[in-house]
Enzyme design. Structure first.
Site, short mmCIF file in Angstrom:
data_model
loop_
_atom_site.label_atom_id
_atom_site.label_comp_id
_atom_site.label_asym_id
_atom_site.label_seq_id
_atom_site.Cartn_x
_atom_site.Cartn_y
_atom_site.Cartn_z
N CYS A 76 0.84 -1.19 0.00
CA CYS A 76 0.00 0.00 0.00
C CYS A 76 0.88 1.26 0.00
CB CYS A 76 -0.94 0.10 1.19
SG CYS A 76 -2.06 -1.28 1.33
N ARG A 115 3.80 -0.12 -4.89
CA ARG A 115 3.59 -0.67 -3.56
C ARG A 115 2.29 -1.47 -3.45
NH1 ARG A 115 6.87 1.86 0.16
NH2 ARG A 115 5.53 1.15 1.82
N TRP A 133 -2.73 -2.75 -1.72
CA TRP A 133 -2.34 -4.15 -1.91
C TRP A 133 -3.16 -4.90 -0.87
CZ3 TRP A 133 -0.10 -8.24 0.76
CH2 TRP A 133 0.45 -9.27 -0.03
N ASN A 193 -1.56 2.50 5.73
CA ASN A 193 -0.67 1.44 5.23
C ASN A 193 -0.21 0.65 6.44
OD1 ASN A 193 1.30 -0.14 4.01
ND2 ASN A 193 2.84 1.48 4.11
N GLY A 194 -0.39 -0.66 6.40
CA GLY A 194 0.00 -1.51 7.52
C GLY A 194 -1.10 -2.51 7.82
N GLU A 245 18.94 -16.35 -7.67
CA GLU A 245 18.48 -14.98 -7.96
C GLU A 245 17.95 -14.89 -9.40
OE1 GLU A 245 17.54 -12.50 -6.53
OE2 GLU A 245 17.70 -10.84 -7.92
N LYS A 251 14.14 -13.80 -10.39
CA LYS A 251 13.86 -12.68 -11.30
C LYS A 251 12.92 -13.14 -12.41
CE LYS A 251 14.81 -10.15 -9.60
NZ LYS A 251 15.27 -9.56 -8.37
N GLU A 256 9.25 -13.99 -11.13
CA GLU A 256 8.41 -12.90 -10.65
C GLU A 256 7.90 -11.99 -11.76
OE1 GLU A 256 12.10 -10.40 -8.63
OE2 GLU A 256 10.10 -10.04 -7.89
N HIS A 291 19.81 -36.20 -7.71
CA HIS A 291 19.11 -36.65 -6.50
C HIS A 291 17.61 -36.36 -6.60
CE1 HIS A 291 22.90 -37.63 -4.61
NE2 HIS A 291 23.37 -36.51 -5.14
N LYS A 323 6.40 -3.77 -3.79
CA LYS A 323 7.83 -3.49 -3.62
C LYS A 323 8.28 -3.65 -2.17
CE LYS A 323 11.79 -1.90 -5.13
NZ LYS A 323 12.56 -2.92 -5.84
C1 F6R Z 1 12.60 -9.55 -5.78
C2 F6R Z 1 12.45 -8.62 -4.69
C3 F6R Z 1 12.13 -9.15 -3.35
C4 F6R Z 1 12.84 -8.31 -2.26
C5 F6R Z 1 12.35 -8.75 -0.87
C6 F6R Z 1 13.07 -8.00 0.23
O1 F6R Z 1 12.97 -8.91 -6.95
O2 F6R Z 1 12.57 -7.44 -4.86
O3 F6R Z 1 12.44 -10.50 -3.22
O4 F6R Z 1 14.20 -8.48 -2.37
O5 F6R Z 1 10.98 -8.52 -0.78
O6 F6R Z 1 12.85 -6.62 0.12
P1 F6R Z 1 13.77 -5.59 0.89
O7 F6R Z 1 15.13 -5.69 0.33
O8 F6R Z 1 13.13 -4.26 0.65
O9 F6R Z 1 13.76 -6.00 2.34
#
Ligand code: F6R
Length: 612
Positions: free
Chosen positions: A2, A27, A74, A100-101, A487, A491, A494, A510, A607
Site C-alpha cells: 500500500c 507498492r 495491496w 498502510n500496515g 536470484e 527474477k 516474478e 538426486h 515493492k
Molecule cells: C525480488 C524482490 C524481493 C525483495 C524482498 C526484500 O525482486 O525485490 O524479493 O528483495 O521482498 O525486500 P527488501 O530488500 O526491501 O527487504
C-alpha cells in the site's frame, strides 16, 4: 504494501495526489482512492483497479480542495473492491483516513464499536480507525487542535500492529494529522505546502526537504506550519533532512520501463556505492561503521538475514566473508530466522539486508538479534527507513531510488557493499591483507565490467525471444553460481510468470533430473573455475535428455555443444556474482516484455513487504 500520499497547501490537491499515487503504485495496485476537503465536507472517490482507472470515476473532475489524502492498495483484509478501497470514513463522515500496515486486533475493535452502535461498510481492518477517532472525539472535553490530536492519539493507543496514517476532518478544514508505527511515512516540506508519502521518490519533484517521524510521533500539519508531538502529546522539535537524489532519478528517463532503466543504472549505482565507502587513503572505510579489532576478535559467527533478493545478496557474499574474514557465516531467510530460536549471543555479528528498510520479517529478525545481545548492522538503500532506527549501525547502498518491483540495482549494490564490508572486517582484524588488496583492485574494475555485460543485451534478447513461451525453465550452478542461479530464477518467475527453479548442479541426480525432458530450457551459470568442469558434466546430462541450454560463463568451455554461450568478463569468484546476474536480469526482462506483461508491476507483488 500500500502507498499513501497527502497534500496540504494552496494548489488543487487532486492532481498532486494522483501524481503521487502513480509513483507509489509499485507498492500495491489493486485499488486506489483519494479524499479531499471541499466546501461542503469531505469528498471521497475510490475504485477497484489501477490509479488511472480512478480518473474515470464520476465527480473526480469537480474536486477543488487544497487538502487531500490518497491511497493505492495491496489487499490484505477483503478483496479488491470499491468498498474495501481507502480512504475510509467514520459513520458521521467527519474523518477520512488512509492507512498502510495491518491492524492485528481489528476484529475485536470492530466488535466493540458495533456494540456501541457503529456500522461498517467494508471488510478492511482500517475502517475501525476513523470510527475510533470519532468515538474518542465525541467523548472529549478538549477544544481546538488538541481535541483532534487527542482523539487520534487515543485511537493509536488502541491499535495493535503497524500503521502509517493520514487523517483529515471536515471539522478541521485547514489541517491534517499524520502518524506512523512500523510503516513508512515521510513529510516533504516547503514554506506554504506539505507533501506526505510512503516514500521519498514519489514527492521528490515537489521538494527535497523531508521530515522523518519516529514510531508514534504525530505531525499536525497546517498550510504554513507543522507541529510535532510525541505519544504523550508533548510538542517536540524536528529538523528537516535534505535529500540529494534528483527528481530525474525517480523518472524513467527515456527507458521503456523502470526495470530496464535500473538494470542500465548498475555501473553508476555500483560506482556510487564504492565511492561512498571504500578506500580512503588506501583503506576500506565504511560510512557509519566503527568496529574495533578487539570487538571483532570476539566474534565467532556472522549471520546474514534478509528476504528474497536481499537474501540472495547475502548468499553471494558468504564465501568472501568466510574466506577473507575467517569467520563462519550463515545466511538465513528472515521469516525462518525469527521463529527458529537461532543460537545468537554477544559473540555473533548479525547483518540485515533490506533495500526498502521496511520489510517486516527482516526488522523483526533484527529486533530478535538485539534482544539476544548481538551487534546488528543494517544494510539499506533508503535513508531514514525503519530498519535504520532499530540497528546498532546502518550502512547504505547508494543505488538511488529503485522503483521497479523486481530488484536489480539494489541487489548488485548490496553485494558490492557486503564485499567492501568483508574487506573492512579483514583490514580491521589485520588478516589476509594480501588478498584484501587483490579484491580491492578487482572491486574498482567492476563498474566497467558491468558495462561490458550490459553490451550483451542483444544476444540475451535473441535467446529470450526463442524461449519466452516455455512453461518451465531451470537454472543450474555450483558454489556462488548456485546463489546467482537462485536470484536468476527468482527474477524470471516474478516478472514472466514462467515456472522456474534453481538447483545446485550436484543435486540434479538426486531428484530434479526427473523433470528434464525433450525441449526443456536449462540455464547454467559457470564462473567458479574449480567447479566449471563438474557443472559442465551435469549440463551434459541434461543435454543427453533433450534440454536446450544457455550458458553464462567467464571461462573458456572449448567446443562443448551448448545452444548459446554468453561470455561475461573474467573476475574472481568473490565478485563474479555481480557480473553473472546482469545477463540474467536482462533475460527475465526480455521474456516478460515478449509476453506483453507489466514488467514494473508484476501481479500479486509489491515493492515493500511491510506485513509478515
Ligand atoms: C525480488 C524482490 C524481493 C525483495 C524482498 C526484500 O525482486 O525485490 O524479493 O528483495 O521482498 O525486500 P527488501 O530488500 O526491501 O527487504
Amino acid at each position: 504494501m500500500c502507498g499513501i500520499v497527502g497534500y496540504i497547501g494552496t494548489q488543487k490537491a487532486e492532481p498532486i495526489l494522483i501524481n503521487g499515487l502513480l509513483r507509489l503504485e509499485y507498492r500495491g495496485y489493486d485499488s486506489a482512492g483519494i479524499a479531499t476537503i471541499e466546501n461542503n465536507g469531505i469528498k471521497n472517490i475510490k475504485n477497484k483497479g489501477r490509479v488511472n482507472d480512478l480518473l474515470s470515476v464520476k465527480g473526480i473532475e469537480n474536486l477543488k480542495g487544497t487538502i487531500g489524502i490518497g491511497h493505492t492498495r495491496w489487499a490484505t483484509h477483503g478483496k479488491p473492491s470499491s468498498e474495501n478501497s481507502h480512504p475510509h470514513l467514520d459513520n458521521s463522515n467527519t474523518f477520512a483516513v488512509v492507512h498502510n500496515g495491518i491492524i492485528e486486533n481489528y476484529a475485536e475493535l470492530r466488535k466493540d464499536l458495533e456494540s456501541k452502535g457503529y456500522h461498517f461498510l467494508s471488510e478492511t481492518d482500517t475502517e475501525v480507525i476513523p470510527n475510533l477517532i470519532h468515538y474518542f472525539y465525541n467523548k472529549s472535553n478538549l477544544q481546538g487542535e488538541l481535541k483532534f490530536l487527542s482523539a487520534v492519539n487515543e485511537t493509536c493507543k488502541m491499535l495493535k500492529g503497524s500503521f502509517a496514517l493520514e487523517i483529515i476532518s471536515s471539522d478541521y478544514p485547514d489541517s491534517m494529522i499524520v502518524v506512523r508505527k512500523d510503516s513508512p511515512l515521510v513529510i516533504g516540506t516547503s514554506p506554504t505546502e506539505h507533501y506526505i508519502s510512503s516514500d521519498i521518490p514519489a514527492i521528490l519533484s515537489f521538494t527535497k526537504d523531508f521530515y522523518l517521524l519516529n514510531d508514534l510521533e504525530f505531525a499536525y500539519l497546517s498550510r504554513n506550519s507543522i507541529k510535532f508531538y510525541d505519544s504523550a502529546l508533548q510538542e517536540i522539535s524536528k529538523t528537516a533532512t535534505s535529500i540529494e537524489w534528483s527528481a530525474a532519478a525517480a523518472e524513467k528517463d527515456g527507458f521503456e520501463d523502470f526495470m530496464l532503466k535500473e538494470i542500465y543504472e548498475q555501473p553508476k549505482s555500483i560506482r556510487e556505492t564504492i565511492g561512498s565507502h571504500i578506500i580512503k587513503d588506501g583503506k576500506c572505510i565504511i560510512d557509519g561503521l566503527d568496529l574495533s579489532k578487539e570487538y571483532l576478535q570476539t566474534i565467532n559467527k556472522i549471520f546474514i538475514v534478509a528476504c528474497g533478493t536481499a537474501m540472495h545478496a547475502g548468499l553471494a557474499c558468504k564465501t568472501v566473508l568466510e574466506q577473507i574474514c575467517e569467520i563462519s557465516t550463515e545466511v538465513d531467510i528472515a521469516s525462518e530466522f525469527r521463529y527458529r530460536n537461532p543460537l545468537i549471543n554477544k559473540n555473533t555479528l548479525c547483518i540485515f539486508i533490506s533495500q526498502s528498510g521496511e520489510t517486516a520479517d527482516t526488522i523483526a529478525a533484527l529486533k530478535l538479534a538485539r534482544e539476544k545481545g548481538a551487534k546488528t548492522i543494517a544494510i539499506s538503500n533508503v535513508i531514514g527507513s525503519s530498519i535504520s532506527r532499530e540497528a546498532d549501525y546502518t550502512i547504505y547502498t547508494h543505488a538511488g531510488p529503485e522503483i521497479a518491483v523486481a530488484s536489480t540495482k539494489a541487489y548488485t549494490a548490496q553485494i558490492m557493499l557486503l564485499d567492501i564490508l568483508a574487506l573492512y572486517l579483514a583490514e580491521t582484524l589485520e588478516i589476509n591483507l594480501d588478498k584484501v588488496e587483490i579484491i580491492k583492485k578487482e572491486l574498482l574494475e567492476i563498474p566497467s565490467k558491468v558495462e561490458e555485460c550490459l553490451a550483451l543485451a542483444p544476444e540475451v534478447k535473441e535467446f529470450a525471444n526463442k524461449v519466452y513461451k516455455e512453461k518451465d525453465i531451470f537454472f543450474l550452478g555450483r558454489g556462488l553460481d548456485y546463489s546467482s542461479s537462485l536470484e536468476a530464477s527468482l527474477k524470471l518467475k516474478e516478472i514472466s510468470y514462467i515456472h522456474s527453479d534453481a538447483y545446485a548442479a550436484g543435486e540434479l541426480k538426486h531428484g530434479p533430473i526427473a523433470l528434464i525432458e525433450n525441449g526443456i530450457t536449462v540455464i547454467g551459470i559457470l564462473t567458479v573455475p574449480h567447479l566449471v568442469e563438474k557443472t559442465v558434466s551435469n549440463l551434459q546430462e541434461v543435454i543427453t535428455r533433450g534440454a536446450k541450454t544457455l550458458i553464462v560463463t567467464n571461462q573458456d568451455l572449448g567446443d562443448k555443444k551448448f545452444d548459446k554461450v554468453i561470455r561475461i568478463p573474467e573476475a574472481s569468484e568473490y565478485v563474479s556474482p555481480i557480473l553473472s546476474i546482469i545477463p540474467m536480469q536482462l533475460f527475465a526482462y526480455y521474456i516478460s516484455k515478449e509476453k506483453g506483461l507489466d514488467v514494473d508491476k508484476p501481479r500479486n507483488l509489491a515493492k515493500s513487504v511491510t506485513v509478515e
